[in-house]
Design a protein around this motif. Structure first.
Motif, mmCIF file in Angstrom:
data_model
loop_
_atom_site.group_PDB
_atom_site.id
_atom_site.type_symbol
_atom_site.label_atom_id
_atom_site.label_comp_id
_atom_site.label_asym_id
_atom_site.label_seq_id
_atom_site.Cartn_x
_atom_site.Cartn_y
_atom_site.Cartn_z
ATOM 1 N N ARG A 143 0.906 -0.907 -0.310
ATOM 2 C CA ARG A 143 -0.002 -0.038 -0.211
ATOM 3 C C ARG A 143 1.282 1.278 0.250
ATOM 4 N NH1 ARG A 143 -3.321 0.562 5.223
ATOM 5 N NH2 ARG A 143 -1.366 2.094 5.916
ATOM 6 N N LEU A 144 0.958 2.444 -1.079
ATOM 7 C CA LEU A 144 1.448 3.144 -0.887
ATOM 8 C C LEU A 144 0.707 4.533 -0.333
ATOM 9 C CD1 LEU A 144 2.533 2.976 -4.224
ATOM 10 C CD2 LEU A 144 3.767 3.326 -2.643
ATOM 11 N N THR A 145 1.008 5.605 0.267
ATOM 12 C CA THR A 145 0.503 6.581 0.353
ATOM 13 C C THR A 145 0.686 7.862 0.124
ATOM 14 O OG1 THR A 145 -0.241 5.170 2.615
ATOM 15 C CG2 THR A 145 -0.811 7.393 2.682
ATOM 16 N N TYR A 146 0.032 8.698 -0.030
ATOM 17 C CA TYR A 146 0.589 10.365 -0.624
ATOM 18 C C TYR A 146 0.213 11.191 0.279
ATOM 19 C CZ TYR A 146 1.348 7.216 -4.397
ATOM 20 O OH TYR A 146 1.618 6.273 -6.312
ATOM 21 N N GLY A 147 0.595 12.412 0.365
ATOM 22 C CA GLY A 147 0.396 13.430 0.994
ATOM 23 C C GLY A 147 -0.137 13.083 2.690
ATOM 24 N N ASN A 148 0.748 12.023 3.219
ATOM 25 C CA ASN A 148 0.720 11.892 5.036
ATOM 26 C C ASN A 148 -1.118 11.574 5.306
ATOM 27 O OD1 ASN A 148 3.327 13.581 5.268
ATOM 28 N ND2 ASN A 148 2.656 15.201 5.386
ATOM 29 N N GLY A 149 -1.154 10.477 3.968
ATOM 30 C CA GLY A 149 -2.371 9.774 4.078
ATOM 31 C C GLY A 149 -3.776 10.698 3.935
ATOM 32 N N ALA A 150 -3.174 11.197 1.879
ATOM 33 C CA ALA A 150 -4.465 11.960 1.793
ATOM 34 C C ALA A 150 -4.890 10.915 0.565
ATOM 35 C CB ALA A 150 -4.009 13.172 1.300
ATOM 36 N N ASN A 151 -4.569 10.449 0.184
ATOM 37 C CA ASN A 151 -4.812 8.856 -1.295
ATOM 38 C C ASN A 151 -3.673 8.232 -1.048
ATOM 39 O OD1 ASN A 151 -5.845 11.186 -3.133
ATOM 40 N ND2 ASN A 151 -3.774 12.785 -2.157
ATOM 41 N N THR A 152 -4.272 7.250 -1.386
ATOM 42 C CA THR A 152 -3.472 5.592 -0.441
ATOM 43 C C THR A 152 -4.015 4.967 -2.129
ATOM 44 O OG1 THR A 152 -5.890 5.208 -0.341
ATOM 45 C CG2 THR A 152 -4.337 5.363 1.131
ATOM 46 N N GLN A 153 -3.117 3.938 -2.797
ATOM 47 C CA GLN A 153 -2.946 3.416 -3.887
ATOM 48 C C GLN A 153 -2.483 2.105 -3.239
ATOM 49 O OE1 GLN A 153 -0.483 4.960 -6.781
ATOM 50 N NE2 GLN A 153 -0.534 3.541 -8.626
ATOM 51 N N GLU A 154 -2.930 1.110 -3.665
ATOM 52 C CA GLU A 154 -2.837 -0.800 -3.589
ATOM 53 C C GLU A 154 -2.463 -0.697 -4.881
ATOM 54 O OE1 GLU A 154 -5.725 -3.135 -1.923
ATOM 55 O OE2 GLU A 154 -5.596 -1.379 0.074
ATOM 56 N N VAL A 155 -1.594 -2.071 -4.822
ATOM 57 C CA VAL A 155 -0.049 -2.285 -5.742
ATOM 58 C C VAL A 155 -0.340 -3.704 -5.517
ATOM 59 C CG1 VAL A 155 1.742 -2.518 -6.953
ATOM 60 C CG2 VAL A 155 1.090 -0.557 -5.210
ATOM 61 N N ALA A 156 -0.839 -4.634 -6.872
ATOM 62 C CA ALA A 156 -1.167 -5.283 -6.726
ATOM 63 C C ALA A 156 0.674 -6.329 -7.319
ATOM 64 C CB ALA A 156 -1.602 -6.191 -8.307
ATOM 65 N N LEU A 157 0.839 -7.241 -6.237
ATOM 66 C CA LEU A 157 2.173 -8.191 -6.106
ATOM 67 C C LEU A 157 2.165 -9.375 -7.412
ATOM 68 C CD1 LEU A 157 2.894 -9.466 -2.459
ATOM 69 C CD2 LEU A 157 4.149 -8.100 -4.118
ATOM 70 N N GLY A 158 3.531 -9.646 -7.706
ATOM 71 C CA GLY A 158 3.417 -10.594 -9.234
ATOM 72 C C GLY A 158 3.095 -12.077 -8.908
#
Length: 630
Positions: A143-158
């Motif tokens: 999980r990536l979080t941008y802007g001190n929690g303002a936006n998140t992005q989950e990334v699929a694992l191969g």
């Protein structure tokens, strides 16, 4: 004479010395092409990189994560724990190093680790991977979080791509950053597990996708422009506690260590093979220092064989197994670093080092007659003993100089040059006074030199440099030219971030003023120095190019006034006009920053300037002319 008149005269004299009066701004420079000294060694433009601060990790190496191998337990270092699952930094069954993270979960709650303070560029692609050992029922999310929690992005694992003998599997991931960060608002990366049972985490990696074999593309671009002909590595103080074997083999299985000389953790991601690949990418020559502090000759010989030995030697086979069948053929080797200093691991009395140096040199020459060996030097009593006891066991003698700061700009600019000249003068006296040097030509490798002062803006020892420092480095180069008969090498320390000529942030890289000067002279100054007569506070150097078809002329003006020069050139006929390069500061304390628009750069113009009619140069400037010879 009244006290008032005396005061006025003294004030005028002081202003004249500082370049404050018209009389000081107009000077005649004599260039004598009939009086030439030895050619300038290209190695004068060398560089030095050390495992210290953000020189390699965070500067050259593209890895974005700190402590990616979990030398420190999460919650005690840069990683924080997520969730309530039972956690241990487990020694038994550790993936690499002394321990690895392990959890035991009694429920399906989320647990794992997170690292904050990361910078991302919107729209940029990133690549990473994790080594984990989990139960079939457990799920893993990046999980990536941008802007001190303002936006998140989950990334699929191969799917798993590798598996080690302990049962850990490797999974890769890629993503494009949805939003960026600006140095004030940061992002984070989390490795999160869900499901009952035991879960283990080995290593984690995250790099920009445009990395070049694990190295930062932006940094390598500037290093190619710098065009330094040789790089000294891995230290520095670091080398006296370094085991070179820690830095070879599969990168994820190399043990993390406490940096033996400096702060922080040595990841051992950048070892001999990475250094050699680095040299290949920027088309430079390697200069390797060996450990004479905690290390002994057997280990150094094994390192030499790993680097230079044929593929059928024991260490050559090891190198081939690691993907490099052909020997690297490294010529320059440093026999230790600063063994005279009590800050050095394994430092020793002069006589003891002399014996150790001679032992190493005999062994190296027998193993590889093509090597050129650099012995530890230090002007004064140390050098006097070393040159007497080791004269037959030295190809080049190392010296180091660092200077701090002077409040007066003109004095500050002279600091490096003064020390460079003092070292050269001392060595000329050694040649006269030490019988063992008769008939020998042991030259100097100034393999560390720079200004060193000010706050650490760019990590450990990451000092910022200003226009006045760039001017000082230019005058330092001039002094090397004037002593071209005795200086074989000079390695500016330490290239990136750590007192470096290039500074980086997580997302940017830019030349310091010192780097601009080194780049300018390396790429445009000639190789055959000519005798020059010029008056202070200005500093002027001249040289012909290798083919003799171009005169290069460099002028440093450390004053805050424009300066005019008339030139008398003996022994050359010059064409009209020139190519002019300028590095100009509006203020002596101006600087470049990797996260700000560039303030200072090299400006190139074609000019009708005629040396016979005189030229003008800007205040606080380095000006270099290329003039065709008729």
């Amino acid at each position: 004479m009244t006290i008032y008149k005396r005061f006025i005269l003294a004030l005028c004299y002081t202003l004249a010395l500082a370049g404050g009066l018209t009389r000081a701004q107009e000077t005649t420079v004599v260039i004598d092409a009939t009086s030439q000294t030895e050619p300038i060694s290209p190695y004068i433009y060398g560089q030095f990189i050390e495992h210290l601060g953000r020189c390699i990790y965070g500067g050259i190496w593209a890895e974005m994560l700190q402590d990616r191998k979990f030398y420190d337990a999460p919650a005690l270092g840069v990683w924080s724990l997520v969730g309530e699952a039972k956690f241990a930094h487990e020694k038994e069954g550790a993936f690499v190093g002394k321990a690895s993270p392990k959890w035991n979960s009694d429920n399906d709650d989320v647990f794992g680790v997170e690292q904050a303070n990361l910078q991302f560029v919107e729209g940029r692609d990133y690549v990473g991977y994790i080594w984990t050992k989990t139960q079939e029922n457990q799920k893993i999310v990046v999980r990536l979080t941008y802007g001190n929690g303002a936006n998140t992005q989950e990334v699929a694992l191969g799917e798993p791509s590798e598996k080690d003998e302990l049962g850990y599997v490797k999974r890769a991931f890629t993503f494009r950053a949805k939003t960026g960060t600006d140095g004030k608002v940061f992002g984070s990366l989390a490795i999160l597990f869900t499901g009952k049972g035991e879960a283990r985490l080995g290593t984690v990696s995250l790099m920009p996708a445009d990395n070049i074999d694990g190295m930062r593309r932006d940094t390598l671009t500037l290093l190619r422009e710098l065009n330094a002909p040789i790089y000294r590595w891995p230290g520095g103080n670091f080398v006296s506690g370094y085991n070179w074997r820690d830095g070879i083999g599969p990168r994820d299985k190399r043990p993390p260590r406490k940096n033996p000389a400096w702060q922080g953790i040595e990841h051992n991601d950048f070892g001999i093979d990475e250094f050699m690949l680095f040299c290949k990418h920027i088309q430079t020559e390697p200069d390797i220092a060996v450990n004479t502090g905690s290390g002994q000759v057997d280990s150094a010989l094994a390192e030499l064989q790993y680097v230079n030995g044929a593929a059928d030697t024991p260490e050559g086979k090891n190198r081939a197994k690691n993907g490099h069948a052909e020997p690297y053929a490294v010529r320059y080797w440093c026999i230790g670093n600063e063994m005279f200093g009590n800050w050095q691991i394994g430092h020793m009395p002069t006589e003891q080092y002399a014996l150790k140096n001679n032992e190493f040199v005999d062994a190296f020459r027998q193993a590889d007659p093509n090597v050129r060996l650099i012995c530890v030097g230090d002007v004064g009593k140390w050098d006097e003993v070393i040159l007497r006891e080791c004269a037959e066991h030295i190809d080049v003698l190392s010296e180091h100089i660092y200077t701090q700061e002077k409040g007066d700009v003109v004095e500050h600019v002279r600091l490096l040059a003064n020390r460079i000249r003092q070292v050269a003068d001392a060595h000329r006296k050694y040649r006269q006074d030490i019988p063992q040097l008769k008939g020998k030509d042991i030259r100097i490798a100034m393999d560390e030199w720079n200004y060193w002062y000010g706050p650490h803006v760019f990590g450990e020892l990451g000092t910022r440099y200003f226009v006045k420092d760039g001017l000082g480095v230019a005058v330092g180069l001039h002094e090397y030219y004037r002593n071209s008969d005795i200086y074989e090498m000079a390695n500016y320390a330490q290239t990136v971030n750590v007192i470096g000529c290039i500074k980086t942030s997580q997302t940017g890289a830019q030349f310091e003023t010192t780097g601009l000067v080194l780049k300018l002279y390396r790429n445009h100054f000639g190789v055959q120095p000519l005798m020059v007569e010029a008056k202070a506070p200005y500093d002027v150097a001249a040289a012909l190019t290798q083919d003799g078809k171009t005169l290069t002329l460099a002028i440093v003006n450390p004053t805050e006034q424009e300066a005019s020069f008339n030139f008398q050139v003996n022994g050359l006929q010059l064409a009209k006009g020139a190519t002019k390069y300028e590095i100009i500061g509006k203020n002596a304390m101006d600087y470049n920053d990797p996260d700000q628009p560039q303030k200072i750069d090299i400006a190139q113009t074609q000019t009708d300037d005629d040396l016979d009619k005189g030229v003008k140069v800007a205040p606080l400037s380095v000006t270099l002319f290329e003039i065709a010879v008729k």
